[in-house]
Design a protein around this motif. Structure first.
Motif, PDB file in Angstrom:
ATOM      1  N   PRO A  67       0.781  -1.088  -0.005  1.00 59.82           N
ATOM      2  CA  PRO A  67      -0.032  -0.095   0.173  1.00 59.82           C
ATOM      3  C   PRO A  67       1.155   1.302   0.100  1.00 59.82           C
ATOM      4  O   PRO A  67       2.282   0.645   0.506  1.00 59.82           O
ATOM      5  CB  PRO A  67      -0.609  -0.272   1.375  1.00 59.82           C
ATOM      6  CG  PRO A  67      -0.296  -0.832   1.946  1.00 59.82           C
ATOM      7  CD  PRO A  67       0.546  -1.821   1.219  1.00 59.82           C
TER       8      PRO A  67
ATOM      9  N   TYR B 137      -5.623  -0.859  11.131  1.00 66.21           N
ATOM     10  CA  TYR B 137      -4.426  -1.222  11.101  1.00 66.21           C
ATOM     11  C   TYR B 137      -3.053  -0.121  12.075  1.00 66.21           C
ATOM     12  O   TYR B 137      -1.860  -0.066  11.591  1.00 66.21           O
ATOM     13  CB  TYR B 137      -3.700  -0.320   9.600  1.00 66.21           C
ATOM     14  CG  TYR B 137      -4.313  -1.022   8.071  1.00 66.21           C
ATOM     15  CD1 TYR B 137      -4.826  -2.219   7.687  1.00 66.21           C
ATOM     16  CD2 TYR B 137      -5.424   0.515   7.637  1.00 66.21           C
ATOM     17  CE1 TYR B 137      -5.497  -2.474   6.590  1.00 66.21           C
ATOM     18  CE2 TYR B 137      -6.569  -0.227   7.017  1.00 66.21           C
ATOM     19  CZ  TYR B 137      -6.092  -1.818   6.293  1.00 66.21           C
ATOM     20  OH  TYR B 137      -6.791  -1.951   5.573  1.00 66.21           O
TER      21      TYR B 137
ATOM     22  N   LYS C 219      -2.523  -3.828   4.557  1.00 69.17           N
ATOM     23  CA  LYS C 219      -3.314  -2.954   4.236  1.00 69.17           C
ATOM     24  C   LYS C 219      -3.123  -3.369   2.850  1.00 69.17           C
ATOM     25  O   LYS C 219      -3.131  -2.681   1.983  1.00 69.17           O
ATOM     26  CB  LYS C 219      -2.645  -1.428   4.443  1.00 69.17           C
ATOM     27  CG  LYS C 219      -3.920  -0.246   4.448  1.00 69.17           C
ATOM     28  CD  LYS C 219      -2.935   0.992   5.025  1.00 69.17           C
ATOM     29  CE  LYS C 219      -3.954   1.812   4.411  1.00 69.17           C
ATOM     30  NZ  LYS C 219      -3.450   3.087   5.029  1.00 69.17           N
TER      31      LYS C 219
ATOM     32  N   PRO D 119      -8.087  -4.383   0.391  1.00 70.26           N
ATOM     33  CA  PRO D 119      -6.864  -4.400   1.302  1.00 70.26           C
ATOM     34  C   PRO D 119      -7.762  -5.719   1.826  1.00 70.26           C
ATOM     35  O   PRO D 119      -8.985  -5.851   2.589  1.00 70.26           O
ATOM     36  CB  PRO D 119      -7.077  -3.017   1.905  1.00 70.26           C
ATOM     37  CG  PRO D 119      -7.376  -2.774   1.233  1.00 70.26           C
ATOM     38  CD  PRO D 119      -8.465  -2.664  -0.145  1.00 70.26           C
TER      39      PRO D 119
END
Length: 368
Positions: free
Chosen positions: A231, A339, A261, A287
């Motif tokens: 990402p 995350y 991600k 994701p």
């Protein structure tokens, strides 16, 4: 405008075609053979800004019990015959990992402050003596497991260490498995060879260990394989890919590796003589948050986006996903950070002068 919360954690039953998907402070149970929802979302749930969600979920050996823990610092144990709550008891700190012992009389919990506690599998009673940790790290424990023979509790931490301690007397350290160059995020015992530990983390390697002796058996670097699917970096901590989950397919001796991600899952095949080898890359439409194999070898993925779940299967998966992707689940006006795993890294950008003095090729260093 409210948004459906994604399934942040998933776990598959060891013996039945049942997949548990955590959504906020609730969970849904899905039949992975026909796609029917076994346990649905509570009817009286309201839209709110959910900050409480499950961080850890774990079945016991035979799948009769299921444990969850979240931001509320509670350990909940569920009866999987009817998915009713058997009891709950307080944890001392936020739990990062859990494990039942083999006869399901004890539930181990590892917390963000580096301690592992051994809880009796029963309701806490008023005036109960406070438990003492059986293992303590000076760093955050990122993952923890109890070996199938109940002889060792294995912990990984934020500072690249893997410690093998005797159970229940964790002060007796059997070995250290050292070699990772970034935070260790995932550890597990190889299902088809219980003498081998598998680990992975922020250095994008999958490593196998003779854990009793602290000896490295294999290091497989996956950086080149995941590079195209990383990402965009938001800061130094997310500059490099970081492994978020491992999932084993016992029937085919396969390991799936997902990255935070990222839409990619790397599939590794096991050879008895050489260990793991890269086989292929599977892509999801969004994701990936978590992964799990079912008993038929289908790879399930929870996703960050409008589509909640994706499955990799040799046959059409449309009917399997119809109910779960349209199910009534928790909604929130603002979605919490999905995350936080990137925060396990401890990188800082340094001034050019300091960086050149320490290492001309490295402009980051770890904080203490």
């Amino acid at each position: 405008m409210s948004t459906r919360l994604p399934f942040t954690k998933i776990a598959h039953h060891p013996n039945k075609p049942e997949l548990v998907l955590a959504n906020g402070h609730y969970y849904v149970v899905l039949n992975t053979s026909n796609g029917e929802i076994i346990k649905s979302y509570p009817q009286d749930a309201k839209i709110d800004n959910v900050t409480d969600y499950y961080r850890s979920m774990q079945f016991n050996k035979d799948g009769s019990l299921f444990a969850t823990s979240g931001e509320n610092k509670e350990l909940c144990v569920w009866d999987t015959n009817n998915w009713s709550l058997k009891f709950s008891r307080p944890a001392y700190k936020r739990v990062n990992a859990m494990a039942f012992n083999k006869d399901s009389t004890q539930l181990l919990s590892a917390d963000k402050f580096g301690d592992v506690y051994c809880h009796p599998v029963k309701e806490a009673i008023e005036g109960e003596e406070k438990l003492q940790p059986i293992v303590g790290h000076v760093s955050m424990v990122t993952d923890m497991l109890l070996t199938p023979d109940d002889k060792y509790v294995i912990t990984s931490d934020r500072d690249e260490h893997i410690r093998v301690s005797r159970f229940p007397n964790g002060y007796n350290i059997e070995s250290f498995c050292l070699g990772h160059t970034d935070v260790v995020t995932c550890i597990d015992i190889l299902p088809w060879d219980e003498s081998i530990l598998v680990s992975s983390g922020g250095d994008s390697t999958v490593r196998t260990w003779d854990f009793k002796n602290g000896i490295s058996k294999q290091t497989l670097d996956l950086k080149s394989k995941i590079e195209a699917y990383k990402p965009p970096a938001a800061d130094a901590n997310s500059e490099d890919a970081i492994v978020s989950a491992l999932a084993f397919n016992i029937n085919t001796k396969t390991l799936a590796v997902s990255f935070a991600k990222s839409t990619a899952v790397l599939i590794l095949n096991w050879e008895d003589d050489t260990g793991f080898a890269y086989s292929e890359t599977k892509l999801a439409p969004l994701p990936i948050l978590d992964i799990a194999y079912d008993l038929e070898g289908k790879l399930w993925m929870s996703l960050d986006g409008d589509k909640l779940v994706h499955v990799c299967s040799s046959t059409s998966s449309e009917n399997l996903l119809k109910q779960i992707n349209t199910a009534e689940v928790c909604k929130a006006n603002e979605v919490f950070d999905l995350y936080t795993i990137f925060g396990l890294r401890k990188f800082l950008d340094l001034p050019e002068r300091v960086s050149n003095e320490e290492n001309a090729s490295n402009k980051k260093r770890k904080t203490k």
